[in-house]
Design a protein around this motif. Sequence first.
Motif, PDB file in Angstrom:
ATOM      1  N   LEU A 286       7.519  24.508  -3.553  1.00  0.00           N
ATOM      2  CA  LEU A 286       7.118  24.810  -2.178  1.00  0.00           C
ATOM      3  C   LEU A 286       7.812  23.907  -1.170  1.00  0.00           C
ATOM      4  O   LEU A 286       7.856  24.205   0.009  1.00  0.00           O
ATOM      5  CB  LEU A 286       5.603  24.652  -2.031  1.00  0.00           C
TER       6      LEU A 286
ATOM      7  N   ASP B 296      12.348  27.239  -4.395  1.00  0.00           N
ATOM      8  CA  ASP B 296      11.930  28.624  -4.253  1.00  0.00           C
ATOM      9  C   ASP B 296      10.721  28.825  -5.159  1.00  0.00           C
ATOM     10  O   ASP B 296      10.847  28.800  -6.379  1.00  0.00           O
ATOM     11  CB  ASP B 296      13.081  29.547  -4.664  1.00  0.00           C
ATOM     12  N   PRO B 297       9.538  29.019  -4.565  1.00  0.00           N
ATOM     13  CA  PRO B 297       8.335  29.138  -5.391  1.00  0.00           C
ATOM     14  C   PRO B 297       8.462  30.253  -6.432  1.00  0.00           C
ATOM     15  O   PRO B 297       7.937  30.127  -7.543  1.00  0.00           O
ATOM     16  CB  PRO B 297       7.236  29.452  -4.381  1.00  0.00           C
ATOM     17  N   ALA B 298       9.162  31.345  -6.070  1.00  0.00           N
ATOM     18  CA  ALA B 298       9.282  32.475  -6.997  1.00  0.00           C
ATOM     19  C   ALA B 298       9.948  32.036  -8.299  1.00  0.00           C
ATOM     20  O   ALA B 298       9.578  32.463  -9.389  1.00  0.00           O
ATOM     21  CB  ALA B 298      10.069  33.599  -6.331  1.00  0.00           C
TER      22      ALA B 298
ATOM     23  N   HIS C 267      -0.101  26.844 -10.325  1.00  0.00           N
ATOM     24  CA  HIS C 267      -0.385  25.847  -9.299  1.00  0.00           C
ATOM     25  C   HIS C 267      -1.777  26.083  -8.714  1.00  0.00           C
ATOM     26  O   HIS C 267      -2.020  27.106  -8.091  1.00  0.00           O
ATOM     27  CB  HIS C 267       0.683  25.945  -8.195  1.00  0.00           C
ATOM     28  N   ILE C 268      -2.680  25.146  -8.959  1.00  0.00           N
ATOM     29  CA  ILE C 268      -3.987  25.176  -8.296  1.00  0.00           C
ATOM     30  C   ILE C 268      -3.875  24.217  -7.123  1.00  0.00           C
ATOM     31  O   ILE C 268      -3.886  23.008  -7.313  1.00  0.00           O
ATOM     32  CB  ILE C 268      -5.107  24.724  -9.249  1.00  0.00           C
ATOM     33  N   PRO C 269      -3.706  24.742  -5.902  1.00  0.00           N
ATOM     34  CA  PRO C 269      -3.439  23.835  -4.785  1.00  0.00           C
ATOM     35  C   PRO C 269      -4.715  23.173  -4.293  1.00  0.00           C
ATOM     36  O   PRO C 269      -5.827  23.603  -4.606  1.00  0.00           O
ATOM     37  CB  PRO C 269      -2.843  24.739  -3.723  1.00  0.00           C
TER      38      PRO C 269
ATOM     39  N   ARG D  73      -6.575  27.949   2.197  1.00  0.00           N
ATOM     40  CA  ARG D  73      -5.450  27.995   3.125  1.00  0.00           C
ATOM     41  C   ARG D  73      -4.152  28.355   2.439  1.00  0.00           C
ATOM     42  O   ARG D  73      -3.320  29.047   2.994  1.00  0.00           O
ATOM     43  CB  ARG D  73      -5.307  26.653   3.843  1.00  0.00           C
ATOM     44  N   SER D  74      -3.964  27.889   1.207  1.00  0.00           N
ATOM     45  CA  SER D  74      -2.638  28.111   0.637  1.00  0.00           C
ATOM     46  C   SER D  74      -2.610  29.039  -0.565  1.00  0.00           C
ATOM     47  O   SER D  74      -1.541  29.486  -0.935  1.00  0.00           O
ATOM     48  CB  SER D  74      -1.980  26.783   0.298  1.00  0.00           C
ATOM     49  N   ALA D  75      -3.740  29.330  -1.199  1.00  0.00           N
ATOM     50  CA  ALA D  75      -3.656  30.136  -2.415  1.00  0.00           C
ATOM     51  C   ALA D  75      -4.341  31.477  -2.287  1.00  0.00           C
ATOM     52  O   ALA D  75      -4.265  32.288  -3.187  1.00  0.00           O
ATOM     53  CB  ALA D  75      -4.268  29.370  -3.591  1.00  0.00           C
TER      54      ALA D  75
ATOM     55  N   ASN E  80      -2.135  35.814   5.225  1.00  0.00           N
ATOM     56  CA  ASN E  80      -1.956  34.358   5.113  1.00  0.00           C
ATOM     57  C   ASN E  80      -0.518  34.033   4.709  1.00  0.00           C
ATOM     58  O   ASN E  80      -0.187  34.049   3.522  1.00  0.00           O
ATOM     59  CB  ASN E  80      -2.945  33.777   4.091  1.00  0.00           C
TER      60      ASN E  80
ATOM     61  N   GLU F 292       1.033  31.381   4.441  1.00  0.00           N
ATOM     62  CA  GLU F 292       1.189  30.245   3.524  1.00  0.00           C
ATOM     63  C   GLU F 292       0.956  30.682   2.080  1.00  0.00           C
ATOM     64  O   GLU F 292       1.671  30.265   1.169  1.00  0.00           O
ATOM     65  CB  GLU F 292       0.211  29.140   3.915  1.00  0.00           C
ATOM     66  N   ALA F 293      -0.043  31.547   1.890  1.00  0.00           N
ATOM     67  CA  ALA F 293      -0.297  32.067   0.551  1.00  0.00           C
ATOM     68  C   ALA F 293       0.885  32.923   0.090  1.00  0.00           C
ATOM     69  O   ALA F 293       1.223  32.941  -1.095  1.00  0.00           O
ATOM     70  CB  ALA F 293      -1.588  32.876   0.530  1.00  0.00           C
TER      71      ALA F 293
ATOM     72  N   ARG G 269       4.029  32.484   0.852  1.00  0.00           N
ATOM     73  CA  ARG G 269       5.089  31.560   0.443  1.00  0.00           C
ATOM     74  C   ARG G 269       4.777  30.969  -0.928  1.00  0.00           C
ATOM     75  O   ARG G 269       5.635  30.847  -1.796  1.00  0.00           O
ATOM     76  CB  ARG G 269       5.194  30.431   1.473  1.00  0.00           C
ATOM     77  N   TYR G 270       3.507  30.637  -1.109  1.00  0.00           N
ATOM     78  CA  TYR G 270       3.013  30.084  -2.370  1.00  0.00           C
ATOM     79  C   TYR G 270       3.280  31.049  -3.516  1.00  0.00           C
ATOM     80  O   TYR G 270       3.630  30.649  -4.623  1.00  0.00           O
ATOM     81  CB  TYR G 270       1.526  29.819  -2.174  1.00  0.00           C
ATOM     82  N   ALA G 271       3.144  32.363  -3.236  1.00  0.00           N
ATOM     83  CA  ALA G 271       3.356  33.361  -4.280  1.00  0.00           C
ATOM     84  C   ALA G 271       4.836  33.703  -4.448  1.00  0.00           C
ATOM     85  O   ALA G 271       5.179  34.544  -5.255  1.00  0.00           O
ATOM     86  CB  ALA G 271       2.570  34.626  -3.945  1.00  0.00           C
ATOM     87  N   GLY G 272       5.708  33.063  -3.685  1.00  0.00           N
ATOM     88  CA  GLY G 272       7.131  33.317  -3.822  1.00  0.00           C
ATOM     89  C   GLY G 272       7.615  34.561  -3.097  1.00  0.00           C
ATOM     90  O   GLY G 272       8.674  35.090  -3.401  1.00  0.00           O
ATOM     91  N   ILE G 273       6.841  35.032  -2.134  1.00  0.00           N
ATOM     92  CA  ILE G 273       7.252  36.213  -1.370  1.00  0.00           C
ATOM     93  C   ILE G 273       8.239  35.777  -0.281  1.00  0.00           C
ATOM     94  O   ILE G 273       7.959  34.837   0.460  1.00  0.00           O
ATOM     95  CB  ILE G 273       6.017  36.878  -0.721  1.00  0.00           C
TER      96      ILE G 273
END
Lengths: 528, 354
Positions: free
Chosen positions: A323, A342-344, A353-355, A360-362, B227, B229-230, B232-236
């Motif tokens: 990230l 690149d997270p992908a 990843h358990i943030p 907010r992020s997952a 979201n 941010e989510a 981006r987290y998932a790689g989109i």
Amino acid sequence: MNKQSAPPGVAPGTPPVLQLRGIGKFFPGVIANKDVDLDVWPGEIHALLGENGAGKSTLMNVVTGIYQPEEGEIILDGYGQAFTAPQEAIRAGIGMVHQHFKLVQAFTVAENIHLGWDEAPRIASPAVMEARTREISERFGFPVRPDARVCDLSAGEQQRVEILRVLARRARLLIMDEPTAVLTPEETGELFRALKAFRAQGNAVIIISHKLDEVMEISDRVSILRGGRKVGTFNTADCNPSMLAATMVGRDIVRRNMRARPEGAAPVAPDPVMQLRHVSVRDDRGVETLRDVSLDLHGGEILGIAGVAGNGQRELTHVLTGLMARTSGEILLDGSLVDRADPALFVQAGVGHIPEDRLRSALAPSLSVTTNMALREYPYPPIGTHGLYDAQAAGVLARDIAELAQVSIPDFAMPIRNLSGGNQQRLVARREIRIASRVLVAAYPARGLDIGAIATMLGYLTDLRDQGVAVVFISEDLEDLLNVSDRIGVMFHGRLMSVIDAEAADMATIGLLMGGRDAAGTQAGATQ
Amino acid sequence: MAARAFQRLPSAPAGRILALRLVAIVLSLFIIAGVLALSGHSPVTLADLVLRSTLGSRFGLEDLALFMCPLLLTGAAVTVCGTIGLWNIGAEGQFYAGAIAATGAALGLHGPAIVLLPVMTIAGILGGMAWITVPTLARAYAGVNEIITTLLLNFIASLLTYYLTTGPWRDRISGAQVSTQRLPVAIPEMWGIVHWGFPVAIVIVIGLALVLSRTRWGYEIRIGGANPEAARYAGIPVRLRIISVMLLSGGLAGLAGMFEVAGTVHRLQGGMANNFGYLGIVVAVLARGSCLNVIPAALLMALILDSGIVMQTQQLSASVVLAITGLILFMIAIGDELAHYRPVAGTAPKGKAS
């Protein structure tokens, strides 16, 4: 402890600036403070030490009128006081500088100093306000540029503005929350000199910190909180860092050895699945938030990361999951270099990843439970085939995850924000465990869970370890860390202080490392 | 009475919203009737006339369909953009750009309708896309607020249309003011004056609803909107998705312009967008983010527009009609908000309250 007589240097009969008697503050299901007594004398710098969640911030919010205590009394200069609003505390001479500054970024320094100040002149031209600011700045010995805009200032300069704001309102007790967290070593030195000058005028300072060296350097006395209660108040001269560290973290730790492998568990893989080599990260302001971190993750092993929150754990998590881009250093996945963040890429490599902040992020809070549970697996069959999204298959997946997570969901089409935080956490954890075929990075996975659920969560981690997955477990709970980790690394100021064998680790060593000292007692981190 | 009797819920069930909207519409009709009666008009006669010339007659229904056609597409354009959390305020400008491009193709090229119409369609879509390209790139790469950029380009497109229709493309044959000559080809009619653009628009809206709910791309758009941010987290790749959604949105509005110019008006005229782009925003807000809801929302909007024209023939000024439109939408907005409130169970003893 808690002696009523004035300490040496204070005239006999002088009352303490601030006396707390049996302060108790409760939130639903949480005792934030209980039976806290505290005396702060004129002319002293009093350090407040404690782990995250020990109740330091709540106590200071009580003193500054943000919270009202359920029990106990606040005595100022010998007179009982009850603050119903922060403004009353300010009028009584108590000023607080928060860790996250509360300045208006687009305003100048002079404007910020005069904002909401009842002594500000009625007709306040910029020239008048700047002249007043210059005078205040010289009187208290905190140099600032009155006409500069706050957004153009460094963190240290912004802090000086915050302090001046408080001092200009005639504060005699200055409370500072983690004041050095954002400062360079030079700025820290300047701050300490100014605080000592402030003390010399007969004023008092309460400084909240978890950095043992600073506490030793600046404070006259130190009070330690643990679990919302005060453990004791000590003269700093009688203390040493290891004794402070032990007192700070030294609750009774129940060591339950979850490190032992059952029959048939995967052994620790000899070759690392992921490696960091001298990885550093700078934030937007150029501050190094992760410094020269090198570590190897092996399959079948749990690496615990200890440390006070905000010492680079977030950055480490983000680098490990793609990230955040590193500023320098190398990241290797299966021995081959990863050249872009690149997270992908990391998801495909089987990194779960358990943030820290799941909502907010997952998760997408406004979307359905089903939609959220598909977040990791939607590109792959059975949900994603030929570019389509099979809502029915996603529903099956969501039901599977909910069942494994033991969360009962009345309606999978309802927005996931309707679930409790604990249930969201379990669902995210289960979703990530499903895809973590190589690595799981779990940041504070037990946060917000009750004791039974924490045990279950730790069980998930050891199950993964037994399946040969490399687990990174970031936590502020040393008990949990010691129970499941094979190795423990401690983070301080963005640096991975040292990685020690959990079996041999003792609390005192970890406490010292968390406070910025290595095991031999020499200081590391900030000054290098 | 310390406890509050009502509680606001973060999400309201669709059924409640629909019910309260109906109440809102009926209430506003009563208010309108009252005001009209006070000003000397007969509400009953007017209502009868409006109903007969909209839903109650074949000509009325044909008119409704013609109004709905552009509203469906501009409403869908705003809705699809809203799915990823962005506001396309520029459907009006993209509508003009699409109309201009289609007209250019029709006037500049020669050929049978079977060749020319597809070329015009593509030109219209590309015109709309071209008009949103700069806001798209500015949004995706520099974070520039798309609301401002898309809005400002509307005025440029509108003025460009005036320039073309009074300058280089002005009608030299029949001398019509602020207009090009009649286009050589037209979208064939299917039912009275209703052209084939109308069913195509309905199919497009339904297709979009399916794309958003049943494809990976649609899933990624929804996550990105809910979201970022989510996502981006998932790689989109959020940036690429923003670009594709905004271009699609512009293309839809451009297609609306092409349909209008080739199906309904048959000429490029200054001011021909008739606020369809802005009304698309209203349609999208009424549809609450769902593509399928765009169909009834566009119908309601078309009904209001059509009724307004009928009333103008009865010596009601255009401003009164506008005020009526505003009142209905305002009441609907209140209804939507009230749908979030629920009485708190167990409080407010009934004996005391009443």
